[in-house]
Write a protein that holds these residues in place. Structure first.
Motif, mmCIF file in Angstrom:
data_model
loop_
_atom_site.group_PDB
_atom_site.id
_atom_site.type_symbol
_atom_site.label_atom_id
_atom_site.label_comp_id
_atom_site.label_asym_id
_atom_site.label_seq_id
_atom_site.Cartn_x
_atom_site.Cartn_y
_atom_site.Cartn_z
ATOM 1 N N ASP A 109 0.811 -1.226 0.000
ATOM 2 C CA ASP A 109 0.000 0.000 0.000
ATOM 3 C C ASP A 109 0.843 1.275 0.000
ATOM 4 O O ASP A 109 0.540 2.225 -0.708
ATOM 5 C CB ASP A 109 -0.937 0.022 1.213
ATOM 6 C CG ASP A 109 -2.043 -1.020 1.093
ATOM 7 O OD1 ASP A 109 -2.383 -1.425 -0.033
ATOM 8 O OD2 ASP A 109 -2.574 -1.423 2.156
ATOM 9 N N ASP A 110 1.906 1.307 0.813
ATOM 10 C CA ASP A 110 2.714 2.516 0.932
ATOM 11 C C ASP A 110 3.554 2.795 -0.307
ATOM 12 O O ASP A 110 4.006 3.915 -0.512
ATOM 13 C CB ASP A 110 3.643 2.437 2.143
ATOM 14 C CG ASP A 110 2.869 2.492 3.439
ATOM 15 O OD1 ASP A 110 1.864 3.227 3.487
ATOM 16 O OD2 ASP A 110 3.260 1.807 4.397
ATOM 17 N N GLU A 111 3.789 1.793 -1.124
ATOM 18 C CA GLU A 111 4.629 1.943 -2.301
ATOM 19 C C GLU A 111 3.836 2.316 -3.549
ATOM 20 O O GLU A 111 4.419 2.699 -4.557
ATOM 21 C CB GLU A 111 5.354 0.631 -2.595
ATOM 22 C CG GLU A 111 6.185 0.110 -1.470
ATOM 23 C CD GLU A 111 6.673 -1.288 -1.745
ATOM 24 O OE1 GLU A 111 7.574 -1.427 -2.590
ATOM 25 O OE2 GLU A 111 6.138 -2.226 -1.129
ATOM 26 N N ALA A 112 2.534 2.160 -3.498
ATOM 27 C CA ALA A 112 1.697 2.348 -4.675
ATOM 28 C C ALA A 112 1.830 3.760 -5.244
ATOM 29 O O ALA A 112 1.827 4.746 -4.511
ATOM 30 C CB ALA A 112 0.233 2.057 -4.342
ATOM 31 N N ASP A 113 1.973 3.819 -6.563
ATOM 32 C CA ASP A 113 2.066 5.082 -7.297
ATOM 33 C C ASP A 113 1.646 4.785 -8.730
ATOM 34 O O ASP A 113 2.448 4.310 -9.531
ATOM 35 C CB ASP A 113 3.497 5.629 -7.249
ATOM 36 C CG ASP A 113 3.664 6.933 -8.000
ATOM 37 O OD1 ASP A 113 2.678 7.439 -8.599
ATOM 38 O OD2 ASP A 113 4.790 7.465 -8.006
ATOM 39 N N ILE A 114 0.390 5.030 -9.032
ATOM 40 C CA ILE A 114 -0.168 4.653 -10.330
ATOM 41 C C ILE A 114 0.582 5.313 -11.484
ATOM 42 O O ILE A 114 0.763 4.710 -12.534
ATOM 43 C CB ILE A 114 -1.695 4.934 -10.395
ATOM 44 C CG1 ILE A 114 -2.333 4.283 -11.624
ATOM 45 C CG2 ILE A 114 -1.966 6.412 -10.384
ATOM 46 C CD1 ILE A 114 -2.375 2.787 -11.577
ATOM 47 N N LYS A 115 1.046 6.540 -11.285
ATOM 48 C CA LYS A 115 1.783 7.229 -12.352
ATOM 49 C C LYS A 115 3.108 6.540 -12.662
ATOM 50 O O LYS A 115 3.606 6.616 -13.774
ATOM 51 C CB LYS A 115 2.021 8.691 -11.980
ATOM 52 C CG LYS A 115 0.739 9.497 -11.960
ATOM 53 C CD LYS A 115 0.984 10.928 -11.568
ATOM 54 C CE LYS A 115 -0.340 11.681 -11.521
ATOM 55 N NZ LYS A 115 -0.196 13.018 -10.985
ATOM 56 N N ALA A 116 3.685 5.870 -11.655
ATOM 57 C CA ALA A 116 4.949 5.147 -11.842
ATOM 58 C C ALA A 116 4.695 3.680 -12.201
ATOM 59 O O ALA A 116 5.634 2.900 -12.304
ATOM 60 C CB ALA A 116 5.801 5.249 -10.584
ATOM 61 N N GLY A 117 3.427 3.308 -12.341
ATOM 62 C CA GLY A 117 3.098 1.940 -12.721
ATOM 63 C C GLY A 117 3.133 0.946 -11.575
ATOM 64 O O GLY A 117 3.255 -0.251 -11.791
ATOM 65 N N ARG A 118 3.005 1.439 -10.346
ATOM 66 C CA ARG A 118 2.994 0.560 -9.179
ATOM 67 C C ARG A 118 1.602 0.615 -8.550
ATOM 68 O O ARG A 118 1.148 1.689 -8.157
ATOM 69 C CB ARG A 118 4.066 0.981 -8.171
ATOM 70 C CG ARG A 118 5.482 0.732 -8.671
ATOM 71 C CD ARG A 118 6.526 1.010 -7.612
ATOM 72 N NE ARG A 118 6.554 2.401 -7.185
ATOM 73 C CZ ARG A 118 7.293 3.346 -7.756
ATOM 74 N NH1 ARG A 118 8.055 3.063 -8.789
ATOM 75 N NH2 ARG A 118 7.262 4.582 -7.297
#
Length: 157
Positions: A109-118
């Motif tokens: 959850d803490d690593e999620a970044d849709i713009k970075a594809g995560r």
């Protein structure tokens, strides 16, 4: 208590953030001491600002320390699952309706970044992909409606 799944990269990022916060701690204490010397604490804006900053910093430190203590670090590069979508894997999908190709890494959850594809392991797309195999077609219900994908590649980077 449940463990918090985290990639090796995610753990490294949290440890770096914790290191930065720990280095700020003495600077904030120094700012509080300097503000105290200015006199009356009731109307001392510098003192109140420094105390507020200290509170925020300490809360962030506690939060990161908790997450690290509960972390289950998963190194996907050491796992061989031959095309199976698992936590940490990088999945390339083809939208069956539009032929649009997207690539996501499934992370905590803490690593999620849709713009970075995560994307978070708890997101609808990730939940729909976990356990599936390369070349499978999947139907996933997203907030935007039902979508059909083909899993064209699964990598363990």
């Amino acid at each position: 208590m449940d463990k918090i799944p985290m990639t090796v990269r995610g753990e490294k990022m949290l440890r770096e953030e914790l290191d930065i916060l720990m280095k700020r701690r003495p600077l904030i204490s120094q700012a509080i001491a300097e503000a105290r010397e200015l006199g009356d604490l009731k109307e001392n804006a510098e003192y109140h600002a420094a105390r507020e900053e200290q509170g925020i910093c300490e809360a962030q430190i506690r939060d990161i320390e908790y997450k690290l203590s509960m972390a289950q670090v998963i190194d996907v590069t050491k796992m061989q699952n031959a095309g199976k979508v698992i936590f940490g894997s990088t999945v390339t999908l083809i939208d069956i309706d539009t032929d649009e190709e997207v690539t996501y890494q499934i992370v905590g959850d803490d690593e999620a970044d849709i713009k970075a594809g995560r994307i978070s392991v708890n997101s609808p797309i990730a939940r729909g992909l976990i356990g599936k195999m390369q070349d499978d077609e999947v139907s996933i219900t997203t907030p935007g409606g039902k979508r059909e994908f083909e899993i064209s590649d699964v990598a363990y980077l």
